[in-house]
Design a protein around this motif. Structure first.
Motif, PDB file in Angstrom:
ATOM      1  N   TYR A 215       0.936  -1.240   0.048  1.00  0.00           N
ATOM      2  CA  TYR A 215      -0.160   0.006  -0.058  1.00  0.00           C
ATOM      3  C   TYR A 215       0.976   1.157  -0.674  1.00  0.00           C
ATOM      4  CZ  TYR A 215      -4.695  -2.023   0.052  1.00  0.00           C
ATOM      5  OH  TYR A 215      -5.337  -2.158  -0.226  1.00  0.00           O
ATOM      6  N   GLN A 216       1.979   1.744   0.749  1.00  0.00           N
ATOM      7  CA  GLN A 216       3.002   2.247   0.179  1.00  0.00           C
ATOM      8  C   GLN A 216       3.200   2.807  -1.237  1.00  0.00           C
ATOM      9  OE1 GLN A 216       6.861   1.234   2.446  1.00  0.00           O
ATOM     10  NE2 GLN A 216       6.227   3.264   3.215  1.00  0.00           N
ATOM     11  N   ILE A 217       3.634   1.136  -1.700  1.00  0.00           N
ATOM     12  CA  ILE A 217       3.924   1.787  -3.039  1.00  0.00           C
ATOM     13  C   ILE A 217       2.898   2.156  -3.876  1.00  0.00           C
ATOM     14  CG2 ILE A 217       4.453   0.523  -5.154  1.00  0.00           C
ATOM     15  CD1 ILE A 217       6.519  -0.920  -3.330  1.00  0.00           C
ATOM     16  N   LEU A 218       1.217   1.537  -3.036  1.00  0.00           N
ATOM     17  CA  LEU A 218      -0.197   2.689  -3.863  1.00  0.00           C
ATOM     18  C   LEU A 218      -1.006   3.487  -3.884  1.00  0.00           C
ATOM     19  CD1 LEU A 218      -1.952  -0.411  -3.185  1.00  0.00           C
ATOM     20  CD2 LEU A 218      -1.980   0.118  -5.112  1.00  0.00           C
ATOM     21  N   PHE A 219       0.084   4.008  -3.100  1.00  0.00           N
ATOM     22  CA  PHE A 219      -0.638   5.296  -2.529  1.00  0.00           C
ATOM     23  C   PHE A 219       0.807   6.526  -3.128  1.00  0.00           C
ATOM     24  CE2 PHE A 219      -3.955   6.219   0.778  1.00  0.00           C
ATOM     25  CZ  PHE A 219      -4.904   4.632   0.775  1.00  0.00           C
ATOM     26  N   ALA A 220       1.496   6.137  -3.431  1.00  0.00           N
ATOM     27  CA  ALA A 220       2.506   7.193  -3.833  1.00  0.00           C
ATOM     28  C   ALA A 220       3.073   6.869  -5.443  1.00  0.00           C
ATOM     29  CB  ALA A 220       4.278   5.962  -3.206  1.00  0.00           C
ATOM     30  N   LYS A 221       1.760   6.171  -5.399  1.00  0.00           N
ATOM     31  CA  LYS A 221       1.293   5.957  -7.431  1.00  0.00           C
ATOM     32  C   LYS A 221       0.272   7.214  -7.292  1.00  0.00           C
ATOM     33  CE  LYS A 221       4.023   2.352  -9.156  1.00  0.00           C
ATOM     34  NZ  LYS A 221       3.753   0.901  -9.084  1.00  0.00           N
ATOM     35  N   GLY A 222      -0.156   7.430  -6.577  1.00  0.00           N
ATOM     36  CA  GLY A 222      -1.514   8.128  -5.876  1.00  0.00           C
ATOM     37  C   GLY A 222      -2.974   7.404  -5.457  1.00  0.00           C
ATOM     38  N   HIS A 223      -2.411   5.912  -5.142  1.00  0.00           N
ATOM     39  CA  HIS A 223      -3.841   5.401  -5.191  1.00  0.00           C
ATOM     40  C   HIS A 223      -4.748   6.672  -3.594  1.00  0.00           C
ATOM     41  CE1 HIS A 223      -5.918   1.909  -4.724  1.00  0.00           C
ATOM     42  NE2 HIS A 223      -6.752   2.130  -3.555  1.00  0.00           N
ATOM     43  N   THR A 224      -5.114   5.992  -3.202  1.00  0.00           N
ATOM     44  CA  THR A 224      -6.549   7.139  -2.108  1.00  0.00           C
ATOM     45  C   THR A 224      -7.398   5.643  -1.499  1.00  0.00           C
ATOM     46  OG1 THR A 224      -8.288   7.977  -3.597  1.00  0.00           O
ATOM     47  CG2 THR A 224      -6.158   8.836  -3.494  1.00  0.00           C
ATOM     48  N   LYS A 225      -7.896   4.960  -1.883  1.00  0.00           N
ATOM     49  CA  LYS A 225      -8.891   3.829  -1.482  1.00  0.00           C
ATOM     50  C   LYS A 225      -8.064   3.253  -0.038  1.00  0.00           C
ATOM     51  CE  LYS A 225     -11.683   0.178  -1.956  1.00  0.00           C
ATOM     52  NZ  LYS A 225     -12.143  -0.737  -3.001  1.00  0.00           N
ATOM     53  N   LYS A 226      -8.188   3.563   0.861  1.00  0.00           N
ATOM     54  CA  LYS A 226      -7.819   2.905   2.021  1.00  0.00           C
ATOM     55  C   LYS A 226      -9.257   1.509   2.631  1.00  0.00           C
ATOM     56  CE  LYS A 226      -6.244   6.839   4.206  1.00  0.00           C
ATOM     57  NZ  LYS A 226      -5.567   7.822   5.645  1.00  0.00           N
ATOM     58  N   PRO A 227      -8.582   0.737   2.529  1.00  0.00           N
ATOM     59  CA  PRO A 227      -9.174  -0.764   3.538  1.00  0.00           C
ATOM     60  C   PRO A 227      -9.843  -0.332   4.561  1.00  0.00           C
ATOM     61  CG  PRO A 227      -7.399  -1.352   2.360  1.00  0.00           C
ATOM     62  CD  PRO A 227      -7.032   0.224   2.484  1.00  0.00           C
TER      63      PRO A 227
ATOM     64  N   PRO B  31      -1.017   5.363   8.410  1.00  0.00           N
ATOM     65  CA  PRO B  31      -1.754   5.700   6.978  1.00  0.00           C
ATOM     66  C   PRO B  31      -2.655   5.258   5.897  1.00  0.00           C
ATOM     67  CG  PRO B  31      -0.353   6.020   7.145  1.00  0.00           C
ATOM     68  CD  PRO B  31       0.261   4.567   7.410  1.00  0.00           C
ATOM     69  N   TYR B  32      -3.152   4.275   5.809  1.00  0.00           N
ATOM     70  CA  TYR B  32      -3.257   4.078   4.704  1.00  0.00           C
ATOM     71  C   TYR B  32      -4.772   2.891   4.937  1.00  0.00           C
ATOM     72  CZ  TYR B  32       2.028   4.342   3.198  1.00  0.00           C
ATOM     73  OH  TYR B  32       2.515   4.961   3.416  1.00  0.00           O
ATOM     74  N   PHE B  33      -4.581   2.622   6.213  1.00  0.00           N
ATOM     75  CA  PHE B  33      -6.001   2.123   6.179  1.00  0.00           C
ATOM     76  C   PHE B  33      -6.987   2.803   7.877  1.00  0.00           C
ATOM     77  CE2 PHE B  33      -3.094  -1.950   7.240  1.00  0.00           C
ATOM     78  CZ  PHE B  33      -2.757  -2.881   6.320  1.00  0.00           C
ATOM     79  N   ASN B  34      -8.646   2.465   7.532  1.00  0.00           N
ATOM     80  CA  ASN B  34      -9.692   3.301   8.431  1.00  0.00           C
ATOM     81  C   ASN B  34      -9.227   2.835   9.839  1.00  0.00           C
ATOM     82  OD1 ASN B  34      -9.336   6.013   6.833  1.00  0.00           O
ATOM     83  ND2 ASN B  34     -11.145   4.653   5.752  1.00  0.00           N
ATOM     84  N   VAL B  35      -8.855   2.211  10.389  1.00  0.00           N
ATOM     85  CA  VAL B  35      -8.987   1.837  11.452  1.00  0.00           C
ATOM     86  C   VAL B  35      -9.964   1.766  12.486  1.00  0.00           C
ATOM     87  CG1 VAL B  35      -7.579   0.429  13.752  1.00  0.00           C
ATOM     88  CG2 VAL B  35      -6.624   0.826  10.828  1.00  0.00           C
ATOM     89  N   ASN B  36     -11.060   0.398  12.796  1.00  0.00           N
ATOM     90  CA  ASN B  36     -11.790   0.852  14.211  1.00  0.00           C
ATOM     91  C   ASN B  36     -11.295  -0.120  15.204  1.00  0.00           C
ATOM     92  OD1 ASN B  36     -14.433   2.062  12.260  1.00  0.00           O
ATOM     93  ND2 ASN B  36     -13.677   0.822  11.268  1.00  0.00           N
ATOM     94  N   LEU B  37     -11.449   0.147  16.064  1.00  0.00           N
ATOM     95  CA  LEU B  37     -10.791  -0.676  17.345  1.00  0.00           C
ATOM     96  C   LEU B  37     -12.283  -1.241  17.810  1.00  0.00           C
ATOM     97  CD1 LEU B  37      -8.277   1.733  19.127  1.00  0.00           C
ATOM     98  CD2 LEU B  37      -7.987  -0.299  17.581  1.00  0.00           C
ATOM     99  N   VAL B  38     -12.535  -2.635  18.412  1.00  0.00           N
ATOM    100  CA  VAL B  38     -13.872  -2.900  18.417  1.00  0.00           C
ATOM    101  C   VAL B  38     -13.841  -4.186  19.489  1.00  0.00           C
ATOM    102  CG1 VAL B  38     -15.383  -2.891  16.083  1.00  0.00           C
ATOM    103  CG2 VAL B  38     -13.287  -4.874  16.334  1.00  0.00           C
TER     104      VAL B  38
END
Ligand SMILES: [Zn+2]
Ligand SMILES: [Zn+2]
Length: 241
Positions: A75-87, A106-113
């Motif tokens: 994901y680090q490489i994906l985001f460096a290329k402009g990807h924006t969708k976060k799991p 920074p590439y995840f939307n984290v929810n603690l459950v």
């Protein structure tokens, strides 16, 4: 819904195998249940990692999370290329270094459950349960398309296990021990326990988190009598839920 087994072993794989990881595809969403050792490459056979919508980490033991590190590199490489969708990541709160890495990624939307909490992703319902394991561990019931898949994560016998089985169509369950090796003080269920719960609740089960010391013959013998209602997970196989 359909479930593909990426890795079925724990705490380490047999030669050529991988540890706990499953790809659930429901209503157009790609949902990862854990991402153990060797599972990232298997995932890439099924989908592009950038198409992951949801990651549910039952707990932070490495046989469930070790490939999350290489996914973060991807994901680090994906985001460096402009990807924006976060799991969207669901995981229990824990203070260890890998948990910190995931929670602060920074590439995840984290929810603690925690057990008892519910969440929704589009029209997919997620019910979380507190399981019995040496570290915080959540089981989950995933409801979609009129079906319910439950995942126990790692657990020994506990009250929540009854709730996990009750009302589920299929339970993906921790069967790390045969009964001859099981004790209540240990961190996992036995295959025979899962057979008993499956009988009691009249649903189906897929037994996973297989200890590599057991042979397929020993495991098949332990589930005999339930027919195709109780299966030993097979890596690479896709199950209709
Ligand atoms: Zn495990
Ligand atoms: Zn564990």
């Amino acid at each position: 819904m359909q479930l593909t087994v990426l890795g079925k072993y724990g705490p380490f794989p047999k030669e050529g195998g991988a540890t706990s990881s499953y790809l659930l595809q429901a209503n157009g969403k790609n949902i990862l249940l854990d991402l153990g050792a060797g599972s990232f490459a298997r995932l890439c056979r099924c989908i592009k990692p950038e198409d992951i919508d949801v990651i549910i980490l039952s707990h932070f033991h490495l046989d469930h999370t070790s490939d999350i590190g290489v996914l973060i590199y991807y994901y680090q490489i994906l985001f460096a290329k402009g990807h924006t969708k976060k799991p969207i990541v669901f995981c229990p709160e824990e203070g260890g270094p890998l948990a910190e890495t995931v929670i602060n990624c920074p590439y995840f939307n984290v929810n603690l459950v925690r057990g008892g909490e519910i969440s929704m992703v589009d029209d997919i319902d997620l019910d979380f349960f507190e399981m019995r394991h040496p570290v915080p561990c959540v089981g989950v019931k995933i409801s979609c398309e009129g079906k319910v898949l439950a995942y126990t994560g790692d657990t020994n016998v506990c009250d929540c296990l009854e709730d996990v089985f009750d009302g589920s169509d299929t339970v993906l369950a921790d069967g790390a021990f045969l009964m001859r090796d099981w004790e209540i003080s240990k961190p996992h269920l036995s295959v025979e326990h899962i057979v008993g719960f499956t009988n009691k609740y009249g649903n189906k089960s897929i037994i996973s988190h297989i200890n590599p010391k057991y042979t397929e013959e020993e495991l098949q013998k332990a589930i005999s009598g339930l027919g195709d209602r109780c299966l030993i997970a097979q890596e690479g196989k896709t199950y209709k839920i």
